[in-house]
Scaffold this motif. Sequence first.
Motif, PDB file in Angstrom:
ATOM      1  N   GLY A   1       0.975  -1.287  -0.027  1.00  0.00           N
ATOM      2  CA  GLY A   1      -0.050   0.087   0.048  1.00  0.00           C
ATOM      3  C   GLY A   1       0.915   1.151   0.026  1.00  0.00           C
ATOM      4  N   GLY A   2       1.846   1.145   0.708  1.00  0.00           N
ATOM      5  CA  GLY A   2       2.903   2.283   0.837  1.00  0.00           C
ATOM      6  C   GLY A   2       3.475   2.797  -0.544  1.00  0.00           C
TER       7      GLY A   2
ATOM      8  N   CYS B   1       3.939   5.578  -5.589  1.00  0.00           N
ATOM      9  CA  CYS B   1       3.822   5.979  -6.952  1.00  0.00           C
ATOM     10  C   CYS B   1       2.854   6.877  -7.273  1.00  0.00           C
ATOM     11  CB  CYS B   1       3.532   4.547  -7.612  1.00  0.00           C
ATOM     12  SG  CYS B   1       4.746   3.503  -7.408  1.00  0.00           S
ATOM     13  N   ALA B   2       1.842   6.995  -6.826  1.00  0.00           N
ATOM     14  CA  ALA B   2       0.482   7.626  -7.090  1.00  0.00           C
ATOM     15  C   ALA B   2       1.080   9.365  -6.730  1.00  0.00           C
ATOM     16  CB  ALA B   2      -0.793   7.634  -6.233  1.00  0.00           C
ATOM     17  N   ALA B   3       1.957   9.517  -5.742  1.00  0.00           N
ATOM     18  CA  ALA B   3       2.313  10.845  -5.448  1.00  0.00           C
ATOM     19  C   ALA B   3       3.255  11.266  -6.598  1.00  0.00           C
ATOM     20  CB  ALA B   3       2.974  10.738  -4.082  1.00  0.00           C
ATOM     21  N   ILE B   4       3.975  10.144  -6.839  1.00  0.00           N
ATOM     22  CA  ILE B   4       5.092  10.480  -7.900  1.00  0.00           C
ATOM     23  C   ILE B   4       4.541  11.034  -9.037  1.00  0.00           C
ATOM     24  CG2 ILE B   4       7.021   9.786  -9.441  1.00  0.00           C
ATOM     25  CD1 ILE B   4       7.922   8.234  -6.872  1.00  0.00           C
ATOM     26  N   LEU B   5       3.494  10.618  -9.742  1.00  0.00           N
ATOM     27  CA  LEU B   5       2.736  10.792 -10.822  1.00  0.00           C
ATOM     28  C   LEU B   5       1.860  11.894 -10.615  1.00  0.00           C
ATOM     29  CD1 LEU B   5       1.351   6.935 -11.804  1.00  0.00           C
ATOM     30  CD2 LEU B   5       3.171   8.405 -12.872  1.00  0.00           C
TER      31      LEU B   5
ATOM     32  N   TRP C   1      11.923  13.170 -13.567  1.00  0.00           N
ATOM     33  CA  TRP C   1      13.053  13.028 -12.679  1.00  0.00           C
ATOM     34  C   TRP C   1      12.883  13.893 -11.524  1.00  0.00           C
ATOM     35  CZ3 TRP C   1      16.414  16.918 -11.681  1.00  0.00           C
ATOM     36  CH2 TRP C   1      16.316  17.779 -12.402  1.00  0.00           C
ATOM     37  N   GLN C   2      12.237  14.902 -11.745  1.00  0.00           N
ATOM     38  CA  GLN C   2      12.091  15.661 -10.256  1.00  0.00           C
ATOM     39  C   GLN C   2      10.967  15.204  -9.614  1.00  0.00           C
ATOM     40  OE1 GLN C   2      11.115  19.752 -12.169  1.00  0.00           O
ATOM     41  NE2 GLN C   2      13.247  20.109 -12.499  1.00  0.00           N
ATOM     42  N   ALA C   3      10.058  14.760 -10.036  1.00  0.00           N
ATOM     43  CA  ALA C   3       9.026  14.032  -9.365  1.00  0.00           C
ATOM     44  C   ALA C   3       9.560  12.827  -8.338  1.00  0.00           C
ATOM     45  CB  ALA C   3       7.778  13.430  -9.812  1.00  0.00           C
ATOM     46  N   PHE C   4      10.534  12.137  -8.842  1.00  0.00           N
ATOM     47  CA  PHE C   4      10.906  11.064  -8.182  1.00  0.00           C
ATOM     48  C   PHE C   4      12.217  11.698  -7.177  1.00  0.00           C
ATOM     49  CE2 PHE C   4       9.854   8.031 -11.593  1.00  0.00           C
ATOM     50  CZ  PHE C   4       9.418   6.931 -10.819  1.00  0.00           C
ATOM     51  N   GLY C   5      12.870  12.637  -7.627  1.00  0.00           N
ATOM     52  CA  GLY C   5      13.732  13.299  -6.484  1.00  0.00           C
ATOM     53  C   GLY C   5      12.915  13.924  -5.535  1.00  0.00           C
TER      54      GLY C   5
END
Length: 118
Positions: free
Chosen positions: A69-70, A75-79, A88-92
Amino acid sequence: MTERQPHRANGAPETLQDWPTLVSRAVDDVTRILQSEAHMLETSVGATLETRLASTIATLTVIAVMLCGGVCILCAAILLIHKWLPLWQAFGIAGVGILIVGIVCYAVMKPEVAISSA
């Protein structure tokens, strides 16, 4: 009143039991008691172990579900962040956020070191 004791064929009074028989019976009784105690201990330990194992499996299952779940929420927050920023900035940003949460958790869980005065 006197107690009568049976006599052997040679006329001497018969004792209740001879010593070797009494010792062998005592050893046999102690052996049976020890075997019973060992069986009860084995049953008790087996039941406790089975309960602990079931509890551990249930806990690990809950932890695995929470971890999945985490990861999905991450992944939802990154998207979501990717809607406004490059991937790449979202992942960072997500990585830095997780790193900060990990450092804070480590600092909270770390036991305090006792300072001794010399």
